[in-house]
Design a protein around this motif. Sequence first.
Motif, PDB file in Angstrom:
ATOM      1  N   LEU A  42       0.838  -1.196   0.000  1.00  0.00           N
ATOM      2  CA  LEU A  42       0.000   0.000   0.000  1.00  0.00           C
ATOM      3  C   LEU A  42       0.875   1.249   0.000  1.00  0.00           C
ATOM      4  CD1 LEU A  42      -2.690  -1.159   2.576  1.00  0.00           C
ATOM      5  CD2 LEU A  42      -2.954  -0.957   0.105  1.00  0.00           C
ATOM      6  N   ALA A  43       2.150   1.076   0.297  1.00  0.00           N
ATOM      7  CA  ALA A  43       3.114   2.170   0.202  1.00  0.00           C
ATOM      8  C   ALA A  43       4.367   1.597  -0.449  1.00  0.00           C
ATOM      9  CB  ALA A  43       3.460   2.721   1.583  1.00  0.00           C
ATOM     10  N   ALA A  44       5.009   2.396  -1.287  1.00  0.00           N
ATOM     11  CA  ALA A  44       6.201   1.910  -1.978  1.00  0.00           C
ATOM     12  C   ALA A  44       7.212   3.040  -2.155  1.00  0.00           C
ATOM     13  CB  ALA A  44       5.816   1.317  -3.335  1.00  0.00           C
ATOM     14  N   PRO A  45       7.718   3.574  -1.021  1.00  0.00           N
ATOM     15  CA  PRO A  45       8.712   4.642  -1.135  1.00  0.00           C
ATOM     16  C   PRO A  45       9.993   4.118  -1.788  1.00  0.00           C
ATOM     17  CG  PRO A  45       8.512   3.906   1.141  1.00  0.00           C
ATOM     18  CD  PRO A  45       7.440   3.203   0.372  1.00  0.00           C
ATOM     19  N   SER A  46      10.627   4.981  -2.586  1.00  0.00           N
ATOM     20  CA  SER A  46      11.882   4.564  -3.228  1.00  0.00           C
ATOM     21  C   SER A  46      12.996   4.471  -2.193  1.00  0.00           C
ATOM     22  CB  SER A  46      12.271   5.577  -4.307  1.00  0.00           C
ATOM     23  OG  SER A  46      12.562   6.832  -3.701  1.00  0.00           O
ATOM     24  N   ASP A  47      12.883   5.328  -1.163  1.00  0.00           N
ATOM     25  CA  ASP A  47      13.928   5.386  -0.140  1.00  0.00           C
ATOM     26  C   ASP A  47      13.311   5.574   1.236  1.00  0.00           C
ATOM     27  OD1 ASP A  47      15.013   6.742  -2.754  1.00  0.00           O
ATOM     28  OD2 ASP A  47      16.794   6.053  -1.666  1.00  0.00           O
ATOM     29  N   LEU A  48      13.857   4.866   2.211  1.00  0.00           N
ATOM     30  CA  LEU A  48      13.457   5.076   3.604  1.00  0.00           C
ATOM     31  C   LEU A  48      14.590   5.810   4.304  1.00  0.00           C
ATOM     32  CD1 LEU A  48      11.934   1.630   4.616  1.00  0.00           C
ATOM     33  CD2 LEU A  48      10.712   3.782   4.283  1.00  0.00           C
ATOM     34  N   ILE A  49      14.230   6.876   5.021  1.00  0.00           N
ATOM     35  CA  ILE A  49      15.241   7.622   5.762  1.00  0.00           C
ATOM     36  C   ILE A  49      14.940   7.446   7.238  1.00  0.00           C
ATOM     37  CG2 ILE A  49      16.204   9.923   6.180  1.00  0.00           C
ATOM     38  CD1 ILE A  49      14.743   9.978   3.011  1.00  0.00           C
ATOM     39  N   ASP A  50      15.796   6.693   7.896  1.00  0.00           N
ATOM     40  CA  ASP A  50      15.552   6.287   9.282  1.00  0.00           C
ATOM     41  C   ASP A  50      15.947   7.418  10.236  1.00  0.00           C
ATOM     42  OD1 ASP A  50      15.270   5.020  11.698  1.00  0.00           O
ATOM     43  OD2 ASP A  50      16.385   3.210  11.128  1.00  0.00           O
ATOM     44  N   LEU A  51      14.959   7.869  11.031  1.00  0.00           N
ATOM     45  CA  LEU A  51      15.200   8.985  11.958  1.00  0.00           C
ATOM     46  C   LEU A  51      15.499   8.522  13.388  1.00  0.00           C
ATOM     47  CD1 LEU A  51      12.213  11.268  10.838  1.00  0.00           C
ATOM     48  CD2 LEU A  51      14.613  11.492  10.168  1.00  0.00           C
ATOM     49  N   ARG A  52      15.440   7.206  13.604  1.00  0.00           N
ATOM     50  CA  ARG A  52      15.513   6.707  14.978  1.00  0.00           C
ATOM     51  C   ARG A  52      16.839   6.998  15.671  1.00  0.00           C
ATOM     52  NH1 ARG A  52      15.711   1.567  16.166  1.00  0.00           N
ATOM     53  NH2 ARG A  52      14.773   1.304  18.193  1.00  0.00           N
ATOM     54  N   HIS A  53      17.855   7.274  14.892  1.00  0.00           N
ATOM     55  CA  HIS A  53      19.170   7.445  15.516  1.00  0.00           C
ATOM     56  C   HIS A  53      19.626   8.899  15.528  1.00  0.00           C
ATOM     57  CE1 HIS A  53      19.636   3.060  15.725  1.00  0.00           C
ATOM     58  NE2 HIS A  53      18.877   3.102  14.642  1.00  0.00           N
TER      59      HIS A  53
END
Lengths: 266, 161
Positions: A42-53
């Motif tokens: 249902l979602a297909a981002p080209s890139d994930l940018i992880d903010l957890r760190h």
Amino acid sequence: MYSTNYHRASSLKDAQALFKKAGDGKFVSGGQTLLPTMKQRLAAPSDLIDLRHVKDLKGIKVSGKKVTIGAATTHAEVATNDKIVKVCPAICSLASHIGDPAVRHMGTIGGSIANNDPAADYPAAMMALGATIHTNKRQIAADKFFKGMFETALKDGEIITAVEFSAPKKAAYSKYPNPASRYAMCGVFVADHGKGDVRVAVTGAGNDGVFRHKAMEKALAADWSPEAVASAKVNEGDMLSDIHGNEAYRANLVRVMAKRAVAAAG
Amino acid sequence: MSTVSTAVNGKSVEAVQADVDPRTLLVEFIREHLRLTGTHVGCDTAQCGACTVHMNGRAVKSCSMLALQAQGADVTTIEGLAKDGALHPMQAAFHECHGLQCGFCTPGMVMSSVQLLADNPKATEQEIREALEGNLCRCTGYHNIVKAVQQCQAGGVPANA
């Protein structure tokens, strides 16, 4: 899941730069909604940018009645924070009932409010607490932040950095969870800020996401008691209807959860 | 392709480097790349908890995160609980109390139970049941699972993974 790329941001600047470079990037924090959504395609981002760190997004500050919670703070951290529980136990209790323990170890407050799921718990708390949402660009009042189902005032590439609120005199959250998903079929957060400033926010029940129930606020400002909201009019036409409950059922749940929340707040 | 490097089950010799597609889930990485098949995939939608592992000492659902999100973390799977051939006290308690029937949910159930006693060593029966709400068992009716947690608790055994 469709193909994607993963980047771990080391700072807010880094996160913004990574987002700009990405074709169709999306920020991910705990990922407890985004990852399942991607798995369902249902979602297909080209890139994930992880903010957890990102360090700037972490941490809890309580100074007097002012509470500031970093966006990358997990539900488990909010639920068990000694300082928040002293001034606003209602939000700790709310956090302790999101999903289940494993979900609470990953899911974050920033992710929850950025997603603005119509059945998420935190949006109700933000509205009732009169919270201010801090982003890397500006500060937005909760009333103006939540714009309807899965919609917020966030602009493309804008990142929530923290939420801030002033602890109310008393508050409580009462929810009726769906027994399978544990999402709220109706959740009501009531807060008495003193001097007649009462706020009542409802999640899970409305057909356009979280909303404030002004009639209940007025009734409670005059008489803080469960009876005061028992006969409040809840417009069935504004309610969600699905296989779990129709409009009338949810309208009644709003009254029942509001009564319980007021009773719990004392 | 990206490189994942994590410490799995505490052993530096098992620190793993593998080339994985970025969309690889942590559970796929654990099962298919590392061949540690004790961690199960049940519902694949974060409801059932069969895939529960510990990341930096916190129980997480490995079907709902990417392997790359665990980059640099310490991951403990069910295979990492037993020490020197002896079952972890929680595993022993599940065995003794017959806290399982088909066994499919058991790895996740044990991982969540270890976490729950680490967080709340004096958990009441009610608290144990609440802390296990993210783990589904379709066989036992949960009674023997709760008994197993209580037995482990009564043994006063350290519940740290």
